[in-house]
Design a protein around this motif. Structure first.
Motif, short mmCIF file in Angstrom:
data_model
loop_
_atom_site.label_atom_id
_atom_site.label_comp_id
_atom_site.label_asym_id
_atom_site.label_seq_id
_atom_site.Cartn_x
_atom_site.Cartn_y
_atom_site.Cartn_z
N GLY A 304 1.57 -31.42 20.03
CA GLY A 304 1.13 -32.12 18.84
C GLY A 304 2.21 -32.16 17.77
N LYS A 305 2.97 -31.08 17.65
CA LYS A 305 4.08 -31.06 16.69
C LYS A 305 5.13 -32.10 17.07
CE LYS A 305 5.60 -27.04 15.39
NZ LYS A 305 6.29 -25.71 15.41
N LEU A 306 5.42 -32.20 18.37
CA LEU A 306 6.38 -33.19 18.85
C LEU A 306 5.95 -34.60 18.46
CD1 LEU A 306 8.86 -33.92 20.69
CD2 LEU A 306 7.23 -34.01 22.59
N GLU A 307 4.68 -34.92 18.70
CA GLU A 307 4.17 -36.26 18.40
C GLU A 307 4.10 -36.50 16.89
OE1 GLU A 307 1.38 -37.93 21.81
OE2 GLU A 307 0.50 -36.16 20.85
N SER A 308 3.79 -35.45 16.13
CA SER A 308 3.72 -35.60 14.68
C SER A 308 5.08 -35.95 14.09
CB SER A 308 3.21 -34.31 14.06
OG SER A 308 3.21 -34.36 12.66
N VAL A 309 6.13 -35.35 14.63
CA VAL A 309 7.48 -35.59 14.12
C VAL A 309 8.03 -36.92 14.61
CG1 VAL A 309 9.88 -34.77 14.19
CG2 VAL A 309 8.02 -33.14 13.86
N MET A 310 7.83 -37.22 15.90
CA MET A 310 8.49 -38.38 16.51
C MET A 310 7.63 -39.63 16.57
SD MET A 310 10.75 -36.68 19.59
CE MET A 310 11.55 -38.26 19.89
N GLY A 311 6.32 -39.47 16.38
CA GLY A 311 5.46 -40.65 16.47
C GLY A 311 5.25 -41.08 17.91
N ASP A 312 5.22 -42.39 18.12
CA ASP A 312 4.99 -42.93 19.47
C ASP A 312 6.15 -42.51 20.39
OD1 ASP A 312 4.21 -44.31 21.69
OD2 ASP A 312 4.62 -46.31 20.87
N LEU A 313 5.83 -41.90 21.51
CA LEU A 313 6.86 -41.36 22.41
C LEU A 313 7.27 -42.34 23.51
CD1 LEU A 313 5.51 -37.71 22.87
CD2 LEU A 313 7.34 -38.47 21.36
N ARG A 314 6.51 -43.39 23.68
CA ARG A 314 6.78 -44.30 24.81
C ARG A 314 8.20 -44.87 24.73
NH1 ARG A 314 3.80 -46.17 28.59
NH2 ARG A 314 1.96 -45.28 27.56
N GLY A 315 8.92 -44.75 25.85
CA GLY A 315 10.27 -45.29 25.95
C GLY A 315 11.34 -44.40 25.35
N ARG A 316 10.96 -43.29 24.77
CA ARG A 316 11.95 -42.38 24.17
C ARG A 316 12.56 -41.51 25.26
NH1 ARG A 316 9.71 -42.30 18.81
NH2 ARG A 316 11.66 -41.39 17.99
N LYS A 317 13.79 -41.08 25.06
CA LYS A 317 14.47 -40.18 26.00
C LYS A 317 14.45 -38.76 25.42
CE LYS A 317 18.81 -39.33 28.48
NZ LYS A 317 20.19 -39.81 28.76
N ILE A 318 13.89 -37.85 26.18
CA ILE A 318 13.78 -36.46 25.74
C ILE A 318 14.36 -35.54 26.82
CG2 ILE A 318 12.18 -34.58 25.18
CD1 ILE A 318 10.38 -36.60 23.85
N ALA A 319 15.21 -34.62 26.39
CA ALA A 319 15.78 -33.63 27.30
C ALA A 319 14.91 -32.38 27.33
CB ALA A 319 17.19 -33.25 26.86
N VAL A 320 14.76 -31.81 28.51
CA VAL A 320 14.01 -30.57 28.67
C VAL A 320 14.96 -29.50 29.18
CG1 VAL A 320 12.20 -29.38 29.97
CG2 VAL A 320 11.79 -31.68 29.06
N TRP A 321 15.12 -28.46 28.40
CA TRP A 321 15.95 -27.32 28.80
C TRP A 321 15.04 -26.20 29.28
CZ3 TRP A 321 20.33 -26.44 24.62
CH2 TRP A 321 21.20 -27.55 24.64
N GLY A 322 15.05 -25.97 30.58
CA GLY A 322 14.25 -24.90 31.18
C GLY A 322 13.04 -25.43 31.92
N GLN A 381 22.50 -35.74 26.66
CA GLN A 381 23.32 -36.90 26.31
C GLN A 381 22.43 -38.12 26.07
OE1 GLN A 381 26.64 -36.68 25.87
NE2 GLN A 381 26.80 -38.81 25.23
N GLY A 382 22.49 -38.68 24.87
CA GLY A 382 21.70 -39.86 24.54
C GLY A 382 20.23 -39.58 24.29
N ALA A 383 19.85 -38.31 24.18
CA ALA A 383 18.44 -37.95 23.96
C ALA A 383 18.07 -38.02 22.49
CB ALA A 383 18.16 -36.55 24.50
N GLU A 384 16.78 -38.24 22.25
CA GLU A 384 16.27 -38.26 20.88
C GLU A 384 15.64 -36.92 20.50
OE1 GLU A 384 14.14 -41.94 19.76
OE2 GLU A 384 14.61 -42.60 21.80
N ALA A 385 15.55 -36.01 21.46
CA ALA A 385 15.02 -34.67 21.19
C ALA A 385 15.28 -33.79 22.40
CB ALA A 385 13.52 -34.71 20.88
N ILE A 386 15.34 -32.49 22.13
CA ILE A 386 15.42 -31.48 23.20
C ILE A 386 14.21 -30.57 23.07
CG2 ILE A 386 16.70 -29.50 24.11
CD1 ILE A 386 19.24 -30.71 22.92
#
Length: 438
Positions: A304-322, A381-386
Motif C-alpha cells: 500500500g505504501k508503494l502504491e500511495s507513493v507511485m500511484g498507478d503501477l501499470r507499465g512501470r519498471k520496478i527492481a526487486v532486490w532479494g 538500471q532504468g527502474a522507477e523504484a527498488i
C-alpha cells in the motif's frame, strides 16, 4: 553408531551429515532417485553455507552414503530417524502422510531392536501414533516378539537456514522426548561431543517445544512490526526502539528486526499448525491468530505504501532486490518477495529481480514474465523504484552513486530496513523504510 536418516531435505541432509561429522555412520534414504544421484556425485540440492564441503569430507571418510532402498541399509541400524517434510494443508494443519508412510516402511523391514527418532516437526500425539504404526506393521509380518523392543524419541531440530551446521554442533539445547530409559540413553550418546544442556521430556512436551519456540519467535517479529506501524505514525524510529528494548536481558535483541514479515518453511507452517492444533483441542489461541494476522497485513501495508507513493503501477519498471525468504539461503518457500512480485505482476509492473542465490528457485514458482538480472545494479538500471525484500549484506556494498545515475526515479522501498543507517536521502534517493517516522 549406525544411523538411518529417512528424508534428504533441508533437515534430513544437514542433520545426517552433522551426525556423520560426530563420528557416526549415516545412511541417508530418499525416494527421489535424481536427488540421491546428485548427492552421490557430491552435489547438494540446495544452498547452505559449508554444506558442500561437509558432504565432500564425509564422503571421503566413508561416513555417509545415499540410497533409495531402505531395505538395503536398515539392517543393524541402532537408530532410525524420520526427517521427512510436514507441509501445511489447505486448512493450516500439518500433513503427516510422509511421516506415516515412513513409519509403515520401517515396520515392514525392521528385524532387530532399534530406537526410532522423529526429527520432523509434528503435532502432539504423532510420535505415539508412529510407534503404533511400526508395531502393527511388525505384527503383520510375523515379528510380534520384536514389537516391544522398538522404542521412540522425539528430538526436534532447531536449525536456522544459513547457519544450520553451526546450530547443530553448538546448539542452545538438545531436547530429547521419551519415556524409555534405553531410548533416552541412546539418543544422549548419539550427541556425544556436543556441549549443550540436555532437556529430557515426555513425547508430548518435546513435540510442543518445537512449535512453541517458533511461535514465540514469530510473535516477537509481529510485535516489532506492530511497533513499526506506531513509530511511523509518531515520528519515532523502530530501529532505535528495537535496540532500546533489545538490550534488556529479559527481552534480548534477536528477532526484533521490523520488516515485511516472516516467511520460510518453518514459521508460517508451524504457527498455523499450532493454531489449528489448539482449535482441535477446544482452545482458541487468540494470540497466535493475531500473530498470523499481523504478519499477513505487514505485506499489505508495504504494498500500500508503494502504491500511495507511485500511484498507478501499470507499465512501470520496478527492481526487486532479494527473492529468498532470508539471506544465506536459496529457499523461497513462503517468501514475502515471491508474494510481492506476484502482486506487482498483477498490477502490470515490469519486474526485474536479482538475488545472489535464489534466482533458480524463484524461476520455478514465478511466472516467466519476470526478468532476472546478473547483478543488483543491472536489475535497477532504468527502474522507477527498488524493493529491497531480502537482507543480503552485499546490497549494502553497491555503488549508490552508480545506482542513482542508472535509475529513472531514485526510489528505494526497504522492506528489511537494510539501509536505514546509510542516509540515502542525503545521497539523492527517496527512501522508505519500515517504521521510520519522518
Amino acid at each position: 553408531m549406525k544411523i538411518i536418516m529417512i528424508g534428504t531435505g533441508y533437515v534430513g541432509l544437514t542433520t545426517g551429515l552433522a551426525y556423520a561429522k560426530l563420528g557416526h555412520h549415516v545412511a541417508c534414504v530418499d525416494q527421489d532417485a535424481s536427488k540421491i544421484a546428485r548427492l552421490d556425485l557430491g552435489e547438494t540440492p540446495f544452498y547452505e553455507p559449508g554444506l558442500p564441503e561437509l558432504l565432500e569430507d564425509m564422503q571421503t571418510q566413508g561416513r555417509v552414503m545415499f540410497t533409495t532402498d531402505l531395505s538395503a541399509v536398515i539392517g543393524g541400524a541402532e537408530v532410525v530417524m524420520i526427517a521427512v517434510g510436514t507441509p501445511s494443508t489447505s486448512t493450516g494443519e500439518a500433513d503427516l502422510s510422509a511421516v506415516y508412510q515412513a513409519a509403515g516402511q520401517i515396520g515392514n523391514l525392521l528385524d532387530h531392536e532399534a530406537v526410532i527418532v522423529v526429527k520432523s516437526t509434528v503435532p502432539v500425539g504423532t510420535n505415539r501414533h508412529v510407534l503404533t504404526i511400526i508395531k502393527e506393521a511388525l505384527k503383520k509380518v510375523g515379528r510380534t516378539d520384536l514389537a516391544d523392543l522398538i522404542t521412540i524419541a522425539s528430538v526436534p531440530e532447531f536449525l536456522r537456514e544459513g547457519s544450520a551446521i553451526a546450530d547443530f554442533l553448538s546448539p542452545d539445547r538438545i531436547v530429547i522426548g521419551s519415556e524409555d530409559d534405553t531410548a533416552r540413553t541412546t539418543v544422549d550418546r548419539l550427541h556425544m561431543g556436543i556441549n549443550a544442556p540436555r532437556v529430557f521430556t515426555t513425547l508430548e512436551s518435546a513435540e510442543l517445544i518445537k512449535y512453541a519456540a517458533n511461535a514465540f519467535l514469530a510473535t516477537k517479529i509481529s510485535f516489532i512490526n506492530e511497533m513499526a506501524q506506531l513509530a511511523e505514525r509518531t515520528g519515532a524510529n523502530v530501529v532505535e526502539i528495537a535496540r532500546g528494548i533489545g538490550l534488556d536481558r529479559r527481552i534480548g535483541p534477536h528477532f526484533l528486526q521490523a520488516g515485511i514479515g516472516y516467511g520460510g518453511s518453518c514459521f508460517p507452517k508451524d504457527v498455523s499448525a499450532l493454531y489449528q492444533l489448539s482449535g482441535t483441542k477446544g482452545y482458541h489461541f487468540k494470540l497466535l491468530s493475531s500473530v498470523i494476522e499481523v504478519n499477513n497485513r505487514q505485506r499489505d501495508l508495504f504494498f500500500g505504501k508503494l502504491e500511495s507513493v507511485m500511484g498507478d503501477l501499470r507499465g512501470r519498471k520496478i527492481a526487486v532486490w532479494g527473492l529468498a525468504f532470508k539471506n544465506n539461503t536459496d529457499d523461497v518457500r513462503a517468501s514475502a518477495a515471491i508474494d510481492m512480485i506476484e502482486r506487482l505482476i498483477g498490477k502490470g509492473v515490469e519486474v526485474v529481480a536479482y538475488d545472489p542465490q535464489a534466482m533458480e528457485s524463484a524461476r520455478k514458482v514465478l511466472p516467466p514474465i519476470v526478468q532476472y538480472a546478473p547483478t543488483a545494479l543491472d536489475a535497477a538500471q532504468g527502474a522507477e523504484a527498488i524493493l529491497v525484500l531480502t537482507e543480503w549484506p552485499i546490497f549494502r556494498q553497491v555503488s549508490f552513486s552508480t545506482l542513482l545515475d542508472g535509475m529513472i526515479e531514485p526510489r528505494i522501498f526497504d522492506g528489511r530496513n537494510l539501509f536505514t543507517d546509510l542516509h540515502l536521502a542525503q545521497k539523492g534517493f527517496e527512501y522508505y523504510g519500515i517504521g521510520i517516522g519522518k
